[in-house]
Design a protein around this motif. Structure first.
Motif, PDB file in Angstrom:
ATOM      1  N   UNK A 235       0.735  -1.163  -0.562  1.00 53.25           N
ATOM      2  CA  UNK A 235      -0.067  -0.333   0.054  1.00 53.25           C
ATOM      3  C   UNK A 235       0.870   1.344   0.009  1.00 53.25           C
ATOM      4  N   UNK A 236       2.174   1.713   0.948  1.00 55.38           N
ATOM      5  CA  UNK A 236       2.738   2.229   0.831  1.00 55.38           C
ATOM      6  C   UNK A 236       3.485   2.453  -0.727  1.00 55.38           C
ATOM      7  N   UNK A 237       4.154   1.541  -0.974  1.00 54.28           N
ATOM      8  CA  UNK A 237       4.402   1.774  -2.788  1.00 54.28           C
ATOM      9  C   UNK A 237       4.261   2.363  -3.378  1.00 54.28           C
ATOM     10  N   UNK A 238       2.726   1.355  -3.457  1.00 51.06           N
ATOM     11  CA  UNK A 238       1.567   1.667  -4.178  1.00 51.06           C
ATOM     12  C   UNK A 238       1.825   1.944  -6.378  1.00 51.06           C
ATOM     13  N   UNK A 239       2.659   1.027  -6.066  1.00 50.04           N
ATOM     14  CA  UNK A 239       3.072   0.396  -8.155  1.00 50.04           C
ATOM     15  C   UNK A 239       4.904   1.563  -7.627  1.00 50.04           C
ATOM     16  N   UNK A 240       5.081   2.048  -6.604  1.00 55.14           N
ATOM     17  CA  UNK A 240       6.492   2.930  -6.835  1.00 55.14           C
ATOM     18  C   UNK A 240       7.367   2.178  -6.865  1.00 55.14           C
ATOM     19  N   UNK A 241       8.763   2.052  -7.352  1.00 59.91           N
ATOM     20  CA  UNK A 241      10.187   1.890  -6.883  1.00 59.91           C
ATOM     21  C   UNK A 241      10.135   2.612  -5.651  1.00 59.91           C
ATOM     22  N   UNK A 242      11.392   1.845  -4.993  1.00 59.90           N
ATOM     23  CA  UNK A 242      11.733   2.338  -3.847  1.00 59.90           C
ATOM     24  C   UNK A 242      13.776   2.623  -4.215  1.00 59.90           C
ATOM     25  N   UNK A 243      13.464   4.003  -4.420  1.00 63.30           N
ATOM     26  CA  UNK A 243      14.862   4.682  -4.808  1.00 63.30           C
ATOM     27  C   UNK A 243      15.070   5.703  -3.878  1.00 63.30           C
ATOM     28  N   UNK A 244      16.407   5.297  -3.885  1.00 63.06           N
ATOM     29  CA  UNK A 244      17.120   5.580  -2.400  1.00 63.06           C
ATOM     30  C   UNK A 244      19.180   5.977  -3.352  1.00 63.06           C
ATOM     31  N   UNK A 245      19.418   7.361  -2.333  1.00 61.34           N
ATOM     32  CA  UNK A 245      20.574   7.971  -3.330  1.00 61.34           C
ATOM     33  C   UNK A 245      21.339   7.668  -1.586  1.00 61.34           C
ATOM     34  N   UNK A 246      23.356   7.173  -2.132  1.00 63.24           N
ATOM     35  CA  UNK A 246      23.579   6.767  -1.088  1.00 63.24           C
ATOM     36  C   UNK A 246      24.883   8.044  -1.396  1.00 63.24           C
ATOM     37  N   UNK A 247      24.835   8.407  -0.467  1.00 64.90           N
ATOM     38  CA  UNK A 247      26.119   9.993  -0.405  1.00 64.90           C
ATOM     39  C   UNK A 247      25.508  10.320   0.664  1.00 64.90           C
ATOM     40  N   UNK A 248      27.527  10.753   1.103  1.00 67.93           N
ATOM     41  CA  UNK A 248      27.839  11.687   2.108  1.00 67.93           C
ATOM     42  C   UNK A 248      28.210  10.901   3.411  1.00 67.93           C
TER      43      UNK A 248
END
Length: 377
Positions: A235-248
């Motif tokens: 339900x939280x994603x609702x079809x979205x991809x869980x995209x993250x940036x690893x920086x710092x």
């Protein structure tokens, strides 16, 4: 402990408050040997009238805040040959804690609750049977057993991790680049050594660490992951991809000259703070079921890149592990130059696709931890 605000412990759907007690749990309780039981250890219980008040105030380590009603347990308690009976699946690793030395803890439990507790002999199953003359005594004994197990679990080293694996080839190359740069430019800084770096194949975001002491418990934990996926992750994603940036980069204490753990920061590139919500939901689910200990109100998502424990033990999984023999030998390192030169190092953007329940101190063929179960997200 503030007596007006005692610690709350949740076991399944029941909540308990932990009060002061003259009965102290000693760490060596877990070392009590597993004792074989013989038939003459079982005591016949004569039918007797027991005042209901006896069960309203449990005289155990934790006091029930919302005791389950008899109807809650009705479907599990059976009436067989003139007495009531309840079977519980309990990991054999906890039997010694329940029995105690010379059977003292088990005998006291039976006396206090007017029940008989039958514990399997070694290698003869994982089902404990409670027998008694009324349902209230059965429920009272069950509650105490669950609390015994919960306390024993809290004294037992962690066995499994729940993580977002970071098994991306691009990330491994970026991490190797970061490691080479740090070794090249910061090797003269106090405490610096190449052994401090995390293994590239085991980079991950930790959600929680848990203690699972049998295959049955591991199976239940696997079911919890599936439950998380169906009840809120989808339900939280609702079809979205869980995209993250690893920086710092960031460190875990207040002094950059005396650092034990250096980690890469993780930014959620989705709207709605999805990564944090998913991690917090999974952590809460495992804590509520008693398999994990709540360490923070929210999961602190990060990817450990350097850990001072690895200087003395290359098998260390993450910053939560600290073996007793390493405490004296642990040496911090100075990360000021690392932060100055590489504080904004960009490890890349990635899509998280899985959550793993993994066995600690193991390696799968791909170099990551051995997977017990996983869900795709």
């Amino acid at each position: 402990m503030n007596i007006l605000q005692p610690q709350i412990v949740q076991l399944g759907k029941r909540r308990y408050r932990q009060n002061f007690s003259s009965l102290k749990i000693q760490s060596n309780d877990t070392l009590a040997p597993y004792e074989e039981e013989t038939d003459d250890m079982y005591t016949e219980r004569k039918a007797c009238d027991i005042d209901d008040q006896e069960y309203k105030d449990e005289s155990c380590l934790m006091e029930c805040q919302q005791m389950p009603t008899i109807s809650d347990e009705q479907s599990q308690i059976e009436f067989v040959n003139g007495y009531y009976k309840l079977e519980l699946r309990v990991a054999p690793a906890f039997y010694g804690f329940i029995i105690g030395r010379n059977g003292e803890k088990k005998s006291k439990l039976e006396r206090d609750t007017q029940t008989t507790v039958r514990i399997p002999r070694r290698n003869q199953g994982d089902t404990i049977t409670i027998e008694g003359n009324d349902k209230k005594s059965i429920i009272s004994c069950r509650n105490r057993l669950e609390l015994f197990v919960q306390n024993a679990r809290s004294l037992t080293p962690f066995t499994h991790l729940v993580t977002f694996p970071l098994k991306f080839e691009k990330l491994k190359h970026k991490f190797k680049e970061f490691m080479d740069l740090v070794i090249k430019d910061c090797s003269q800084d106090r405490g610096m050594h190449e052994s401090l770096f995390q293994l590239p194949n085991k980079l991950h975001l930790t959600i929680n660490i848990c203690t699972l002491m049998s295959e049955y418990e591991a199976e239940l934990a696997s079911n919890l992951l599936e439950k998380c996926k169906k009840s809120f992750i989808n339900d939280l994603l609702d079809g979205q991809k869980l995209k993250v940036q690893i920086k710092g980069l960031e460190y875990m204490n207040d002094d950059p000259e005396q650092v034990d753990v250096l980690y890469a920061k993780v930014a959620d590139l989705n709207n709605g703070n999805l990564l944090q919500s998913i991690a917090d939901g999974v952590m809460k689910t495992f804590v509520n079921c008693g398999y994990a200990k709540k360490q923070y109100d929210r999961v602190k998502l990060h990817a450990t890149v350097m850990n001072s424990l690895r200087r003395v033990d290359q098998s260390i999984d993450n910053e939560f592990e600290e073996k007793k023999e390493n405490k004296i030998r642990r040496e911090t390192f100075d990360c000021r130059n690392i932060l100055k030169l590489f504080g904004n190092f960009d490890f890349g953007i990635y899509v998280l696709e899985e959550i793993h329940l993994s066995l600690r101190f193991t390696s799968a063929p791909d170099g990551y931890y051995e997977c017990v179960s996983k869900i795709n997200i």
